[in-house]
Each structure stands twice: as structure tokens, then as C-alpha cells.
Design a protein around this motif. Structure first.
Motif, PDB file in Angstrom:
ATOM      1  N   GLU A  15      25.004  -0.098   3.078  1.00  0.00           N
ATOM      2  CA  GLU A  15      24.199   0.994   3.612  1.00  0.00           C
ATOM      3  C   GLU A  15      22.745   0.552   3.676  1.00  0.00           C
ATOM      4  OE1 GLU A  15      23.638   5.791   2.974  1.00  0.00           O
ATOM      5  OE2 GLU A  15      23.757   4.523   1.192  1.00  0.00           O
ATOM      6  N   VAL A  16      22.073   0.936   4.750  1.00  0.00           N
ATOM      7  CA  VAL A  16      20.642   0.689   4.874  1.00  0.00           C
ATOM      8  C   VAL A  16      19.950   2.016   5.131  1.00  0.00           C
ATOM      9  CG1 VAL A  16      18.820  -0.584   6.056  1.00  0.00           C
ATOM     10  CG2 VAL A  16      21.102  -1.598   5.849  1.00  0.00           C
ATOM     11  N   THR A  17      18.872   2.273   4.409  1.00  0.00           N
ATOM     12  CA  THR A  17      18.108   3.503   4.601  1.00  0.00           C
ATOM     13  C   THR A  17      16.632   3.171   4.796  1.00  0.00           C
ATOM     14  OG1 THR A  17      17.865   3.772   2.203  1.00  0.00           O
ATOM     15  CG2 THR A  17      19.686   4.944   3.266  1.00  0.00           C
ATOM     16  N   HIS A  18      15.978   3.992   5.602  1.00  0.00           N
ATOM     17  CA  HIS A  18      14.538   3.875   5.826  1.00  0.00           C
ATOM     18  C   HIS A  18      13.844   4.625   4.694  1.00  0.00           C
ATOM     19  CE1 HIS A  18      10.953   4.781   8.770  1.00  0.00           C
ATOM     20  NE2 HIS A  18      10.612   3.984   7.765  1.00  0.00           N
ATOM     21  N   VAL A  19      13.076   3.907   3.890  1.00  0.00           N
ATOM     22  CA  VAL A  19      12.479   4.494   2.686  1.00  0.00           C
ATOM     23  C   VAL A  19      11.110   5.096   2.982  1.00  0.00           C
ATOM     24  CG1 VAL A  19      11.689   4.047   0.326  1.00  0.00           C
ATOM     25  CG2 VAL A  19      13.743   2.900   1.200  1.00  0.00           C
ATOM     26  N   VAL A  20      10.191   4.287   3.497  1.00  0.00           N
ATOM     27  CA  VAL A  20       8.814   4.762   3.670  1.00  0.00           C
ATOM     28  C   VAL A  20       8.056   3.818   4.591  1.00  0.00           C
ATOM     29  CG1 VAL A  20       7.775   3.458   1.733  1.00  0.00           C
ATOM     30  CG2 VAL A  20       6.840   5.696   2.362  1.00  0.00           C
ATOM     31  N   ASP A  21       7.022   4.357   5.238  1.00  0.00           N
ATOM     32  CA  ASP A  21       6.018   3.565   5.955  1.00  0.00           C
ATOM     33  C   ASP A  21       4.678   3.813   5.283  1.00  0.00           C
ATOM     34  OD1 ASP A  21       7.799   2.767   8.246  1.00  0.00           O
ATOM     35  OD2 ASP A  21       7.761   4.932   8.595  1.00  0.00           O
ATOM     36  N   THR A  22       3.954   2.753   4.975  1.00  0.00           N
ATOM     37  CA  THR A  22       2.640   2.952   4.353  1.00  0.00           C
ATOM     38  C   THR A  22       1.630   3.481   5.354  1.00  0.00           C
ATOM     39  OG1 THR A  22       1.832   0.713   4.851  1.00  0.00           O
ATOM     40  CG2 THR A  22       3.074   1.027   2.785  1.00  0.00           C
ATOM     41  N   GLY A  23       1.896   3.312   6.657  1.00  0.00           N
ATOM     42  CA  GLY A  23       0.871   3.558   7.654  1.00  0.00           C
ATOM     43  C   GLY A  23      -0.121   2.410   7.651  1.00  0.00           C
ATOM     44  N   LEU A  24      -1.024   2.417   8.614  1.00  0.00           N
ATOM     45  CA  LEU A  24      -2.050   1.377   8.682  1.00  0.00           C
ATOM     46  C   LEU A  24      -3.125   1.686   7.650  1.00  0.00           C
ATOM     47  CD1 LEU A  24      -3.157  -1.146  10.080  1.00  0.00           C
ATOM     48  CD2 LEU A  24      -4.282   0.359  11.727  1.00  0.00           C
ATOM     49  N   GLN A  25      -3.292   0.777   6.692  1.00  0.00           N
ATOM     50  CA  GLN A  25      -4.220   0.977   5.584  1.00  0.00           C
ATOM     51  C   GLN A  25      -5.371  -0.022   5.664  1.00  0.00           C
ATOM     52  OE1 GLN A  25      -3.775   3.496   3.312  1.00  0.00           O
ATOM     53  NE2 GLN A  25      -1.988   4.061   4.572  1.00  0.00           N
ATOM     54  N   THR A  26      -6.575   0.455   5.352  1.00  0.00           N
ATOM     55  CA  THR A  26      -7.755  -0.400   5.292  1.00  0.00           C
ATOM     56  C   THR A  26      -8.182  -0.546   3.833  1.00  0.00           C
ATOM     57  OG1 THR A  26      -8.501   0.305   7.480  1.00  0.00           O
ATOM     58  CG2 THR A  26     -10.139  -0.723   6.042  1.00  0.00           C
ATOM     59  N   VAL A  27      -8.339  -1.791   3.385  1.00  0.00           N
ATOM     60  CA  VAL A  27      -8.679  -2.076   1.989  1.00  0.00           C
ATOM     61  C   VAL A  27      -9.848  -3.057   1.958  1.00  0.00           C
ATOM     62  CG1 VAL A  27      -6.330  -1.659   1.170  1.00  0.00           C
ATOM     63  CG2 VAL A  27      -6.978  -3.956   1.901  1.00  0.00           C
ATOM     64  N   THR A  28     -10.367  -3.312   0.776  1.00  0.00           N
ATOM     65  CA  THR A  28     -11.405  -4.331   0.619  1.00  0.00           C
ATOM     66  C   THR A  28     -10.842  -5.687   1.015  1.00  0.00           C
ATOM     67  OG1 THR A  28     -12.416  -3.086  -1.182  1.00  0.00           O
ATOM     68  CG2 THR A  28     -12.981  -5.418  -1.011  1.00  0.00           C
ATOM     69  N   ALA A  29     -11.558  -6.403   1.866  1.00  0.00           N
ATOM     70  CA  ALA A  29     -11.076  -7.688   2.349  1.00  0.00           C
ATOM     71  C   ALA A  29     -10.845  -8.654   1.192  1.00  0.00           C
ATOM     72  CB  ALA A  29     -12.077  -8.283   3.334  1.00  0.00           C
ATOM     73  N   ALA A  30      -9.671  -9.247   1.153  1.00  0.00           N
ATOM     74  CA  ALA A  30      -9.304 -10.175   0.082  1.00  0.00           C
ATOM     75  C   ALA A  30      -8.079 -10.966   0.520  1.00  0.00           C
ATOM     76  CB  ALA A  30      -9.016  -9.420  -1.212  1.00  0.00           C
ATOM     77  N   ASN A  31      -7.826 -12.048  -0.186  1.00  0.00           N
ATOM     78  CA  ASN A  31      -6.603 -12.817   0.016  1.00  0.00           C
ATOM     79  C   ASN A  31      -6.120 -13.304  -1.352  1.00  0.00           C
ATOM     80  OD1 ASN A  31      -4.476 -14.236   1.108  1.00  0.00           O
ATOM     81  ND2 ASN A  31      -5.724 -15.972   1.764  1.00  0.00           N
ATOM     82  N   PRO A  32      -5.047 -12.712  -1.882  1.00  0.00           N
ATOM     83  CA  PRO A  32      -4.120 -11.790  -1.227  1.00  0.00           C
ATOM     84  C   PRO A  32      -4.625 -10.338  -1.234  1.00  0.00           C
ATOM     85  CG  PRO A  32      -3.376 -12.220  -3.449  1.00  0.00           C
ATOM     86  CD  PRO A  32      -4.584 -13.088  -3.233  1.00  0.00           C
ATOM     87  N   ILE A  33      -3.902  -9.476  -0.500  1.00  0.00           N
ATOM     88  CA  ILE A  33      -4.139  -8.039  -0.569  1.00  0.00           C
ATOM     89  C   ILE A  33      -2.897  -7.367  -1.149  1.00  0.00           C
ATOM     90  CG2 ILE A  33      -5.859  -7.885   1.260  1.00  0.00           C
ATOM     91  CD1 ILE A  33      -3.647  -7.066   3.194  1.00  0.00           C
ATOM     92  N   THR A  34      -3.119  -6.199  -1.784  1.00  0.00           N
ATOM     93  CA  THR A  34      -2.041  -5.546  -2.521  1.00  0.00           C
ATOM     94  C   THR A  34      -1.850  -4.112  -2.058  1.00  0.00           C
ATOM     95  OG1 THR A  34      -2.466  -6.888  -4.487  1.00  0.00           O
ATOM     96  CG2 THR A  34      -1.240  -4.844  -4.810  1.00  0.00           C
ATOM     97  N   ALA A  35      -0.597  -3.760  -1.793  1.00  0.00           N
ATOM     98  CA  ALA A  35      -0.200  -2.364  -1.610  1.00  0.00           C
ATOM     99  C   ALA A  35       0.408  -1.918  -2.931  1.00  0.00           C
ATOM    100  CB  ALA A  35       0.806  -2.240  -0.479  1.00  0.00           C
ATOM    101  N   SER A  36      -0.228  -0.972  -3.584  1.00  0.00           N
ATOM    102  CA  SER A  36       0.142  -0.614  -4.958  1.00  0.00           C
ATOM    103  C   SER A  36       1.192   0.487  -5.010  1.00  0.00           C
ATOM    104  CB  SER A  36      -1.096  -0.168  -5.738  1.00  0.00           C
ATOM    105  OG  SER A  36      -2.056  -1.194  -5.798  1.00  0.00           O
ATOM    106  N   SER A  37       2.123   0.341  -5.955  1.00  0.00           N
ATOM    107  CA  SER A  37       3.107   1.379  -6.295  1.00  0.00           C
ATOM    108  C   SER A  37       3.838   1.912  -5.060  1.00  0.00           C
ATOM    109  CB  SER A  37       2.422   2.526  -7.039  1.00  0.00           C
ATOM    110  OG  SER A  37       1.801   2.049  -8.208  1.00  0.00           O
ATOM    111  N   VAL A  38       4.392   1.003  -4.285  1.00  0.00           N
ATOM    112  CA  VAL A  38       5.105   1.382  -3.066  1.00  0.00           C
ATOM    113  C   VAL A  38       6.535   1.828  -3.421  1.00  0.00           C
ATOM    114  CG1 VAL A  38       5.927   0.574  -0.818  1.00  0.00           C
ATOM    115  CG2 VAL A  38       3.741  -0.253  -1.729  1.00  0.00           C
ATOM    116  N   ASN A  39       6.993   2.890  -2.784  1.00  0.00           N
ATOM    117  CA  ASN A  39       8.370   3.350  -2.946  1.00  0.00           C
ATOM    118  C   ASN A  39       9.313   2.289  -2.382  1.00  0.00           C
ATOM    119  OD1 ASN A  39      10.830   4.676  -2.971  1.00  0.00           O
ATOM    120  ND2 ASN A  39      10.092   6.517  -1.944  1.00  0.00           N
ATOM    121  N   LEU A  40      10.229   1.772  -3.217  1.00  0.00           N
ATOM    122  CA  LEU A  40      11.154   0.725  -2.805  1.00  0.00           C
ATOM    123  C   LEU A  40      12.588   1.223  -2.692  1.00  0.00           C
ATOM    124  CD1 LEU A  40       9.727  -2.178  -4.989  1.00  0.00           C
ATOM    125  CD2 LEU A  40       9.234  -1.685  -2.587  1.00  0.00           C
TER     126      LEU A  40
END
Length: 220
Positions: A15-40
Motif C-alpha cells: 500500500e502507498v499513501t500520500h502523507v503530506v506536502d511541506t509546501g514551498l518553504q523559505t529558510v535561512t540559506a545553508a548547506n545542508p538545509i533541514t525540514a524539521s519534524s516532518v510527518n513520515l
């Protein structure tokens, strides 16, 4: 007499389910960048998390994605157009007992990205090896063909500059950033077997620096 049942012991169906979309997010420029506490995804046993990942990094590429601290496998990755001003990737990672966590994106260039968009899908009972992939395609309306297994899942992502939205044929749109650059993800579930299914992502406006990619998956 009481019994303790291990919830990870038993196999589950595909089974495959669509969980979430973060949407387009703007963060402080860095490498790497982190999306925190994402629903998995809510399933707590062993599963695969499939990601469609976008970030702005010229010329890229995306060289690494970790999911809840675990290294993801990049199935396909490509920058948009000839200048590679934005990056798109489809990533998979097996996880056990994890329902949320950070997603960390690393790019290989000296550019520090400041934008990301991530679409999350949860797959149980599936193979980590894709059935097929399409792209990258850089045409005005990125197009590719892909093989689909019976009951399979297919996901595709497209991006374009000087554009704000996409329309899709061959798959159902699941996310659209409605921004410049245009970023969109399409996917379908429990599909019929098909050889050479055609998928097209058509951007609005006068699009430049375009790219489209996709992958399909099936039961293990």
C-alpha cells in the motif's frame, strides 16, 4: 495468561499513501538545509518513505538526503534546464518504528539553498528497487514514458522557472506550489499494469529551465 504482541513481526500488504506536502518553504540559506519534524506516515512497523524533493541550488546536484537520521537512496535527481538553477529528486528510505523526523538536504555546489519543497509518501509491503524511471526531460512540457506493474505506484515531479503552475496528463496532480519557480508533484496508486505509460507536465506562462523526472514502484 497474557501475551505481548510485537507489532513489527507480521508482514503487511502493499500500500502507498500520500502523507503530506511541506509546501514551498523559505529558510535561512545553508548547506545542508533541514525540514524539521516532518510527518513520515502513521504506520509504525517497517516501511519505505518515498520523497519528492525540490530545492533551489545552482548548479547542484542534490548529493544527499537523510530521513529521520537515516541515509536515503536517490532514485533519480536532476537540475532544471542547462543552468541547473533548481534541483529535483525522488528519494526512498526504509524505516522501522518511525512516524516523524527531520529531512536534511545536502547539495554538492558552493551554493547555499534557501528554499525547499518535499512531498512525503508512505509505502508498506513494497520493493525499494523502482520498477522503472523516466527522465530527466528538459523539453517545454517535460514528458517521459514509464512501465507500471499491476497494482503499482508512480510518482513524478516537475519544475520550471518563469512559470507558476503545472498541469499533468498521465498522472494525477497531488501538489502544486503556485509560485515562480513552478514546482509540482503528481502520483497515482493501485494502477493497472502498463508498458510505456506517457506522462507529461505542462508549465504555465513562458517557462524556462524546465525539468521532469519520475519513478514507479511495486509490491515486494
Amino acid at each position: 495468561m497474557s501475551f505481548i504482541i510485537n507489532p513489527y513481526r507480521f508482514s503487511v500488504g502493499f500500500e502507498v499513501t500520500h502523507v503530506v506536502d511541506t509546501g514551498l518553504q523559505t529558510v535561512t540559506a545553508a548547506n545542508p538545509i533541514t525540514a524539521s519534524s516532518v510527518n513520515l506516515g502513521s504506520f509504525g512497523g517497517t516501511k519505505h518513505v518515498i520523497l519528492a524533493v525540490y530545492c533551489n541550488a545552482e548548479p547542484g546536484p542534490i548529493t544527499g538526503v537523510t530521513v529521520a537520521g537515516e541515509t536515503g537512496t536517490i532514485i533519480i535527481e536532476e537540475g532544471s534546464g542547462t543552468a541547473k538553477q533548481t534541483q529535483s529528486a525522488i528519494v526512498i528510505r526504509e524505516l522501522t518504528g518511525v512516524t516523524s523526523g527531520d529531512i536534511v538536504i545536502t547539495v554538492g555546489s558552493g551554493y547555499n539553498p534557501s528554499k525547499y519543497a518535499i512531498s512525503v509518501y508512505q509505502m508498506t509491503g513494497g520493493s525499494s528497487t523502482p520498477t522503472d524511471t523516466w527522465g530527466p526531460d528538459f523539453s517545454t512540457s517535460p514528458t517521459g514514458t514509464i512501465n507500471i506493474a499491476e497494482g503499482g505506484f508512480c510518482i513524478s515531479q516537475a519544475a520550471a522557472l518563469t512559470s507558476s503552475t503545472f498541469s499533468w496528463s498521465g498522472l494525477t496532480e497531488r501538489f502544486d506550489a503556485t509560485a515562480n519557480p513552478a514546482i509540482s508533484v503528481a502520483a497515482d496508486f493501485d494502477m493497472s499494469a502498463e508498458t510505456g505509460r506517457t506522462i507529461t507536465a505542462t508549465p504555465s506562462g513562458s517557462p524556462s529551465q524546465r525539468v521532469g523526472i519520475g519513478a514507479s514502484f511495486e509490491e515486494a
